[in-house]
Design an enzyme around this catalytic site. Structure first.
Site, short mmCIF file in Angstrom:
data_model
loop_
_atom_site.label_atom_id
_atom_site.label_comp_id
_atom_site.label_asym_id
_atom_site.label_seq_id
_atom_site.Cartn_x
_atom_site.Cartn_y
_atom_site.Cartn_z
N ASN A 217 -5.12 -4.22 4.58
CA ASN A 217 -4.64 -3.08 5.37
C ASN A 217 -5.81 -2.48 6.14
O ASN A 217 -6.95 -2.91 6.00
CB ASN A 217 -3.94 -2.05 4.48
CG ASN A 217 -4.86 -1.52 3.42
OD1 ASN A 217 -5.84 -0.83 3.71
ND2 ASN A 217 -4.58 -1.84 2.16
N ASP A 286 0.86 -2.64 -2.15
CA ASP A 286 2.02 -2.54 -3.04
C ASP A 286 2.47 -3.92 -3.52
O ASP A 286 3.10 -4.03 -4.57
CB ASP A 286 3.18 -1.85 -2.31
CG ASP A 286 2.91 -0.36 -2.12
OD1 ASP A 286 2.21 0.21 -2.99
OD2 ASP A 286 3.38 0.22 -1.13
N LYS A 296 -6.99 -24.28 0.48
CA LYS A 296 -6.56 -23.68 1.75
C LYS A 296 -5.20 -24.26 2.17
O LYS A 296 -5.02 -25.49 2.17
CB LYS A 296 -7.62 -23.99 2.81
CG LYS A 296 -7.37 -23.28 4.11
CD LYS A 296 -8.48 -23.57 5.10
CE LYS A 296 -8.07 -23.09 6.48
NZ LYS A 296 -8.90 -23.64 7.53
N PHE A 330 -3.59 10.39 -2.78
CA PHE A 330 -3.51 10.42 -1.32
C PHE A 330 -2.17 9.84 -0.91
O PHE A 330 -1.57 9.06 -1.65
CB PHE A 330 -4.63 9.57 -0.70
CG PHE A 330 -5.91 10.33 -0.55
CD1 PHE A 330 -6.69 10.62 -1.65
CD2 PHE A 330 -6.34 10.76 0.71
CE1 PHE A 330 -7.88 11.34 -1.53
CE2 PHE A 330 -7.52 11.47 0.86
CZ PHE A 330 -8.29 11.76 -0.26
N LYS A 344 6.16 11.85 -3.71
CA LYS A 344 5.12 11.02 -4.35
C LYS A 344 4.33 11.81 -5.38
O LYS A 344 4.00 11.32 -6.46
CB LYS A 344 4.13 10.56 -3.28
CG LYS A 344 4.28 9.09 -2.98
CD LYS A 344 3.41 8.67 -1.83
CE LYS A 344 4.21 7.73 -0.97
NZ LYS A 344 3.48 7.29 0.20
N LYS A 348 4.13 10.64 -9.18
CA LYS A 348 2.86 10.14 -9.71
C LYS A 348 2.14 11.17 -10.58
O LYS A 348 1.07 10.89 -11.11
CB LYS A 348 1.98 9.69 -8.55
CG LYS A 348 2.69 8.65 -7.66
CD LYS A 348 1.75 7.88 -6.78
CE LYS A 348 2.52 6.93 -5.88
NZ LYS A 348 1.71 5.84 -5.38
N1 CTP Z 1 -1.52 3.90 -5.24
C1 CTP Z 1 -1.87 3.28 -6.42
N2 CTP Z 1 -1.38 2.04 -6.73
C2 CTP Z 1 -0.53 1.42 -5.88
C3 CTP Z 1 -0.15 2.04 -4.68
C4 CTP Z 1 -0.66 3.29 -4.38
O1 CTP Z 1 -2.62 3.86 -7.20
N3 CTP Z 1 -0.07 0.22 -6.21
C5 CTP Z 1 -2.02 5.25 -4.97
C6 CTP Z 1 -2.91 5.36 -3.74
O2 CTP Z 1 -4.27 5.19 -4.08
C7 CTP Z 1 -2.63 6.79 -3.27
C8 CTP Z 1 -1.18 7.00 -3.67
O3 CTP Z 1 -0.92 6.07 -4.70
O4 CTP Z 1 -3.42 7.73 -3.96
C9 CTP Z 1 -0.17 6.85 -2.58
O5 CTP Z 1 -0.20 5.61 -2.01
P1 CTP Z 1 0.91 5.14 -0.95
O6 CTP Z 1 0.66 3.73 -0.62
O7 CTP Z 1 1.02 6.12 0.16
O8 CTP Z 1 2.20 5.31 -1.83
P2 CTP Z 1 3.22 4.31 -2.45
O9 CTP Z 1 3.48 4.77 -3.82
O10 CTP Z 1 2.76 2.92 -2.27
O11 CTP Z 1 4.50 4.63 -1.62
P3 CTP Z 1 5.18 3.87 -0.39
O12 CTP Z 1 4.48 2.58 -0.22
O13 CTP Z 1 6.58 3.76 -0.83
O14 CTP Z 1 5.00 4.81 0.77
#
Ligand code: CTP
Length: 417
Positions: A217, A286, A296, A330, A344, A348
């Site tokens: 990303n 995610d 490869k 975040f 969120k 969390k």
């Molecule tokens: N985070 C985490 N582990 C994951 C995904 C996210 O610890 N597998 C943490 C990130 O470091 C951040 C927070 O969760 O502090 C929010 O991440 P974000 O990607 O915005 O949230 P998601 O829970 O992945 O929600 P979505 O993808 O549905 O927006």
């Protein structure tokens, strides 16, 4: 003090203001007056060039103290005072900081009184560079600035705008109000997290597809690295667990390099129990490919279908076994940032969430600035204007200091009991 009047924020703090020879030296008088009004005990050291731009008398009147400038004219004063100035200072502010003083600081040169004080300094140093754009972007100046950054010198600016040479570009000294605010924050926070352990994650994880490809990303790591630096500056023992990012680790921070979400999760879990503070600034993928190919993957002429498996949510896992720690999350959103962030935060179980709409100009990935809101579990929010990621990191640190229980017991001590 009259009831209702707030105590000056810098009361009793000893600040040395170093003024060097640039047109912005006149703005240093405004800065000196702001620091003085906040209660600082101010000593001003001017270079000879600075004294060409502004009369030392100006600073003498504002600070209420003699101005230190020429190294050899007052040998009795200087021989005692240059060490005393450096030793007693709670903070040294160099504003404006010319390319010349930046070079001296980076290389450890001490040709005059100010550079000698800086070389003998033990306190934090804040510098506000100001110079012509070409000088600022010269590789020598840039290298010197990275050396200073790596050593923990706090750099404010320079800003963009009209310069003394008539051109417009990067090189203007930041506004005195901004420099004074940074000084306040540095002094207010210094030592406040001593004895505390903090874990910070940063960067964007990489999920391997095969030995040469990954799903990633756009996270640059800038926000998380700035938070790690700010927590360390406040005295915390910081471990920065970073996914790949093209940034040097901040000074005084223990650095752990990771790659994937699973590796980051392991690194976090190992250190969670002994931590008082966790800031999850990393952009964690995610999903990961179900299997990473050992060789490869070759073109087959047709479609390639990757099956993805969901990664564990590290923050949510930590939120479930919180044990009195301060946990900050975040959220990067592209629409309905506030509502999604609130959901969120709840899911969390963090103490507060830093939410940003990455679609706004000046916000999000790669840039040095951001527009964020802090969301709290009671449904309240604090909206912040566009500011640098460093400033946001300072505010996150202030918020953590505010939220930490005041029993002066670290997680490590609790663990050993
Ligand atoms: N985070 C985490 N582990 C994951 C995904 C996210 O610890 N597998 C943490 C990130 O470091 C951040 C927070 O969760 O502090 C929010 O991440 P974000 O990607 O915005 O949230 P998601 O829970 O992945 O929600 P979505 O993808 O549905 O927006």
């Amino acid at each position: 003090m009259i009831a209702g009047e707030r105590e000056p924020l810098l009361a009793g703090k000893k600040i040395v203001l170093g003024v060097t020879g640039g047109i912005a030296a006149y703005k240093a008088a405004d800065l000196a007056s702001r620091l003085k009004k906040e209660g600082a005990e101010l000593r001003v050291v001017m270079t000879e060039a600075a004294a060409e731009f502004v009369q030392p008398l100006t600073f003498r009147v504002i600070s209420g103290n003699p101005v230190h400038s020429r190294q050899f004219e007052e040998p009795r004063v200087w021989s005692v005072e240059h060490v005393a100035l450096a030793e007693q200072a709670d903070l040294i502010v160099v504003a404006p900081a010319t390319a010349q003083i930046i070079a001296c600081m980076a290389l450890g040169l001490a040709p005059d009184l100010l550079s000698t004080v800086l070389l003998a300094a033990r306190s934090p140093i804040l510098a506000a560079p100001a110079m012509n754009t070409a000088m600022y972007f010269h590789p020598a100046t840039q290298e010197h600035l990275s050396i200073l950054r790596a050593r923990g010198v706090v750099l404010i600016g320079p800003d963009e705008g009209g310069l003394a040479c008539g051109a417009t570009g990067t090189g203007r000294m930041s506004e005195p109000a901004v420099i004074a605010a940074a000084a306040r924050r540095l002094l207010a926070l210094s030592g406040r997290l001593a004895g505390r352990r903090a874990l910070v994650t940063a960067g964007g994880t990489r999920e391997r597809i095969d030995p040469v490809r990954y799903i990633g990303n756009f996270s640059s790591g800038k926000m998380g690295y700035a938070v790690a630096a700010a927590l360390a500056a406040a005295g915390a023992a910081v471990t920065l667990i970073s996914a790949p990012a093209a940034l040097p680790p901040p000074a005084g921070v223990q650095f752990v390099q990771t790659e994937s979400a699973l590796a980051m999760r392991e690194a976090v879990r190992e250190r969670f129990a002994a931590s008082d503070i966790v800031v999850m600034a990393a952009a964690v993928a995610d999903y990961r490919p179900e299997t990473a190919a050992a060789e490869k993957i070759k073109k087959s002429g047709g479609e390639l279908v990757l099956t993805l498996t969901e990664n564990p949510d590290i923050l949510a896992e930590l939120g479930r076994r919180k044990q009195g720690k301060i946990i900050v999350g975040f959220a990067a959103e592209t629409e309905e940032a506030r509502a999604r962030g609130a959901e969120k935060l709840k899911r969390k179980n963090a103490d507060f969430l830093v939410v940003n709409d990455v679609a706004l100009p000046g916000a999000g990935f790669g840039v040095d600035t951001n527009i964020v809101s802090f969301l709290y579990p009671d449904g309240t929010a604090r909206d912040l204007p566009l500011m640098s990621k460093k400033e946001i990191a300072g505010l996150i640190t202030e918020e953590i200091v505010r939220l930490l229980p005041n029993d002066n017991k670290s997680a490590k001590e609790n663990e050993n009991e």
